[in-house]
Design a protein around this motif. Structure first.
Motif, PDB file in Angstrom:
ATOM      1  N   ALA A   1       0.840  -1.194   0.000  1.00  0.00           N
ATOM      2  CA  ALA A   1       0.000   0.000   0.000  1.00  0.00           C
ATOM      3  C   ALA A   1       0.874   1.242   0.000  1.00  0.00           C
ATOM      4  O   ALA A   1       2.063   1.196   0.319  1.00  0.00           O
ATOM      5  CB  ALA A   1      -0.932   0.009   1.206  1.00  0.00           C
ATOM      6  N   LEU A   2       0.264   2.349  -0.383  1.00  0.00           N
ATOM      7  CA  LEU A   2       0.966   3.629  -0.441  1.00  0.00           C
ATOM      8  C   LEU A   2       0.154   4.649   0.338  1.00  0.00           C
ATOM      9  O   LEU A   2      -1.024   4.856   0.069  1.00  0.00           O
ATOM     10  CB  LEU A   2       1.115   4.080  -1.901  1.00  0.00           C
ATOM     11  N   LEU A   3       0.791   5.270   1.324  1.00  0.00           N
ATOM     12  CA  LEU A   3       0.152   6.356   2.071  1.00  0.00           C
ATOM     13  C   LEU A   3       0.527   7.665   1.402  1.00  0.00           C
ATOM     14  O   LEU A   3       1.712   7.961   1.227  1.00  0.00           O
ATOM     15  CB  LEU A   3       0.620   6.353   3.520  1.00  0.00           C
ATOM     16  N   VAL A   4      -0.480   8.450   1.015  1.00  0.00           N
ATOM     17  CA  VAL A   4      -0.215   9.681   0.275  1.00  0.00           C
ATOM     18  C   VAL A   4      -1.028  10.829   0.861  1.00  0.00           C
ATOM     19  O   VAL A   4      -1.993  10.640   1.600  1.00  0.00           O
ATOM     20  CB  VAL A   4      -0.552   9.526  -1.225  1.00  0.00           C
ATOM     21  N   ALA A   5      -0.624  12.040   0.490  1.00  0.00           N
ATOM     22  CA  ALA A   5      -1.352  13.248   0.862  1.00  0.00           C
ATOM     23  C   ALA A   5      -2.013  13.829  -0.377  1.00  0.00           C
ATOM     24  O   ALA A   5      -1.634  13.525  -1.511  1.00  0.00           O
ATOM     25  CB  ALA A   5      -0.399  14.266   1.486  1.00  0.00           C
ATOM     26  N   ALA A   6      -2.992  14.697  -0.155  1.00  0.00           N
ATOM     27  CA  ALA A   6      -3.664  15.390  -1.253  1.00  0.00           C
ATOM     28  C   ALA A   6      -4.170  16.732  -0.735  1.00  0.00           C
ATOM     29  O   ALA A   6      -4.265  16.951   0.478  1.00  0.00           O
ATOM     30  CB  ALA A   6      -4.815  14.554  -1.811  1.00  0.00           C
ATOM     31  N   ALA A   7      -4.476  17.632  -1.672  1.00  0.00           N
ATOM     32  CA  ALA A   7      -4.968  18.960  -1.308  1.00  0.00           C
ATOM     33  C   ALA A   7      -6.170  19.314  -2.170  1.00  0.00           C
ATOM     34  O   ALA A   7      -6.202  18.992  -3.363  1.00  0.00           O
ATOM     35  CB  ALA A   7      -3.864  20.009  -1.483  1.00  0.00           C
ATOM     36  N   ASN A   8      -7.141  19.985  -1.572  1.00  0.00           N
ATOM     37  CA  ASN A   8      -8.352  20.357  -2.285  1.00  0.00           C
ATOM     38  C   ASN A   8      -8.822  21.732  -1.824  1.00  0.00           C
ATOM     39  O   ASN A   8      -8.965  21.974  -0.624  1.00  0.00           O
ATOM     40  CB  ASN A   8      -9.458  19.321  -2.029  1.00  0.00           C
ATOM     41  N   ILE A   9      -9.061  22.630  -2.747  1.00  0.00           N
ATOM     42  CA  ILE A   9      -9.568  23.965  -2.425  1.00  0.00           C
ATOM     43  C   ILE A   9     -11.076  23.866  -2.218  1.00  0.00           C
ATOM     44  O   ILE A   9     -11.797  23.392  -3.102  1.00  0.00           O
ATOM     45  CB  ILE A   9      -9.236  24.961  -3.547  1.00  0.00           C
ATOM     46  N   THR A  10     -11.533  24.290  -1.051  1.00  0.00           N
ATOM     47  CA  THR A  10     -12.954  24.149  -0.725  1.00  0.00           C
ATOM     48  C   THR A  10     -13.408  25.296   0.162  1.00  0.00           C
ATOM     49  O   THR A  10     -12.594  26.030   0.718  1.00  0.00           O
ATOM     50  CB  THR A  10     -13.206  22.798  -0.016  1.00  0.00           C
ATOM     51  N   GLN A  11     -14.725  25.448   0.307  1.00  0.00           N
ATOM     52  CA  GLN A  11     -15.273  26.514   1.130  1.00  0.00           C
ATOM     53  C   GLN A  11     -15.357  26.097   2.597  1.00  0.00           C
ATOM     54  O   GLN A  11     -15.499  24.906   2.911  1.00  0.00           O
ATOM     55  CB  GLN A  11     -16.656  26.929   0.633  1.00  0.00           C
ATOM     56  N   ALA A  12     -15.247  27.102   3.473  1.00  0.00           N
ATOM     57  CA  ALA A  12     -15.344  26.857   4.914  1.00  0.00           C
ATOM     58  C   ALA A  12     -15.701  28.153   5.633  1.00  0.00           C
ATOM     59  O   ALA A  12     -15.397  29.245   5.156  1.00  0.00           O
ATOM     60  CB  ALA A  12     -14.021  26.307   5.448  1.00  0.00           C
ATOM     61  N   ASP A  13     -16.344  28.022   6.765  1.00  0.00           N
ATOM     62  CA  ASP A  13     -16.715  29.163   7.598  1.00  0.00           C
ATOM     63  C   ASP A  13     -15.494  29.587   8.416  1.00  0.00           C
ATOM     64  O   ASP A  13     -15.029  28.850   9.290  1.00  0.00           O
ATOM     65  CB  ASP A  13     -17.864  28.774   8.523  1.00  0.00           C
ATOM     66  N   LEU A  14     -14.961  30.763   8.136  1.00  0.00           N
ATOM     67  CA  LEU A  14     -13.737  31.220   8.784  1.00  0.00           C
ATOM     68  C   LEU A  14     -13.979  32.317   9.818  1.00  0.00           C
ATOM     69  O   LEU A  14     -13.043  33.015  10.228  1.00  0.00           O
ATOM     70  CB  LEU A  14     -12.741  31.722   7.716  1.00  0.00           C
TER      71      LEU A  14
END
Length: 299
Positions: free
Chosen positions: A163-176
């Motif tokens: 198996a391969l453990l990986v990271a990822a990134a996603n631009i999304t909306q959030a209440d800041l």
């Protein structure tokens, strides 16, 4: 599938290296060879004492974040050069006790992330596995489509689990609003995936934004400043630099929290080990005078 690669061991004694003159705008000398069209960066090594013989794995970039994964002897002689591309994390690893050459290849974003795939080559330099992430929707911020969404910050093969453990990134909306930002704000979500190498099946997925109730935005050490206001200007509050298996669970380096998170198999945050108040030191890069970030935890 097989990559079209060249290794100097097939060229025999006739593969004589020739130092090439520096081009007018070049910042690094290259060497060419009489028996091939390969041009490789000159690598000079300096030893401060006796060392065991071995190889050096590097990907010299040409100034445009593009280059060839390359193997050198420790005396600076080129052994192998792979295809040119946007390459990162080139290193030898093992899969089912078989030696592999592993590297990430893809597209860099303007926010310090990547969207790509992880290539595994066998001892004959043939591509035997290409690990991709295509599940789900990703907002990349790029102006073109990409084939896979694995980030370049991680890519360690688990020899025994295949198996391969990986990271990822996603631009999304959030209440800041909790950190002084807009209610309809934008962030770069940090995600991890556990992927089966042979099938590309996702075995586990975790998202930081989906667990803000346990790791609230206010714990991030990266200032909001004027970011988070739009899809083109998201707040980079998390950033995964590494992830490792911890029994049946996972550990994550949360860069901008300067923390190590223990993620249980059910996705909950079991604990958050922050550098503040510790009696031992964990290395963190400095963001500014009093803010730091975590890098590359390994158990």
């Amino acid at each position: 599938m097989q990559l079209s690669l060249i290794t100097l061991c097939t060229l025999g004694i006739g593969a004589t290296a020739v130092q090439a003159a520096l081009a007018p705008n070049s910042t690094w000398p290259v060497q060419s060879y009489n028996s091939t069209k390969i041009r490789a960066s000159v690598l000079e090594t300096t030893k401060m004492g006796e060392t065991d013989p071995g190889y050096i794995f590097v990907t010299p970039w040409n100034g445009h974040r593009s280059g060839h994964p390359s193997i050198y002897k420790d005396d600076g002689q080129l052994v192998w050069q792979g295809p040119e591309g946007t390459i990162f994390g080139f290193r030898p690893q093992n899969l089912s006790n078989n030696p592999m050459l592993v590297f990430w290849e893809g597209d860099f974003t303007g926010t310090g992330y990547g969207h790509g795939a992880v290539n595994l080559l066998n001892s004959s330099y043939h591509l035997v596995h290409k690990v991709t992430l295509t599940e789900g929707y990703f907002n990349t911020g790029l102006d073109h489509e990409v084939e896979s969404h694995i980030d370049y910050h991680e890519g360690i093969v688990e020899n025994d689990k295949k198996a391969l453990l990986v990271a990822a990134a996603n631009i999304t909306q959030a209440d800041l609003r909790s950190v002084g930002g807009p209610e309809e704000g934008w962030v770069i979500d940090g995600l991890i995936y556990d992927i089966d190498i042979e099938t590309n099946k996702v075995l586990f997925r975790w998202s930081a934004v989906e667990h803000i109730d346990q790791i609230p935005f206010k714990l991030s050490q990266r200032p909001l400043l004027d970011t988070g206001t739009s899809e083109k200007n998201p707040w980079d509050f998390f950033r995964v630099s590494s992830t490792v298996r911890y029994g049946d669970d996972y550990l994550i380096s949360w860069d901008y929290g300067c923390s190590v998170l223990h993620i249980a198999r059910n996705g909950s945050v079991a604990w958050n080990l922050n550098v503040s108040g510790l009696s031992f030191s964990i290395y963190c890069d400095t963001i500014d005078v009093d803010r730091r970030l975590m890098r590359d935890i390994r158990a």
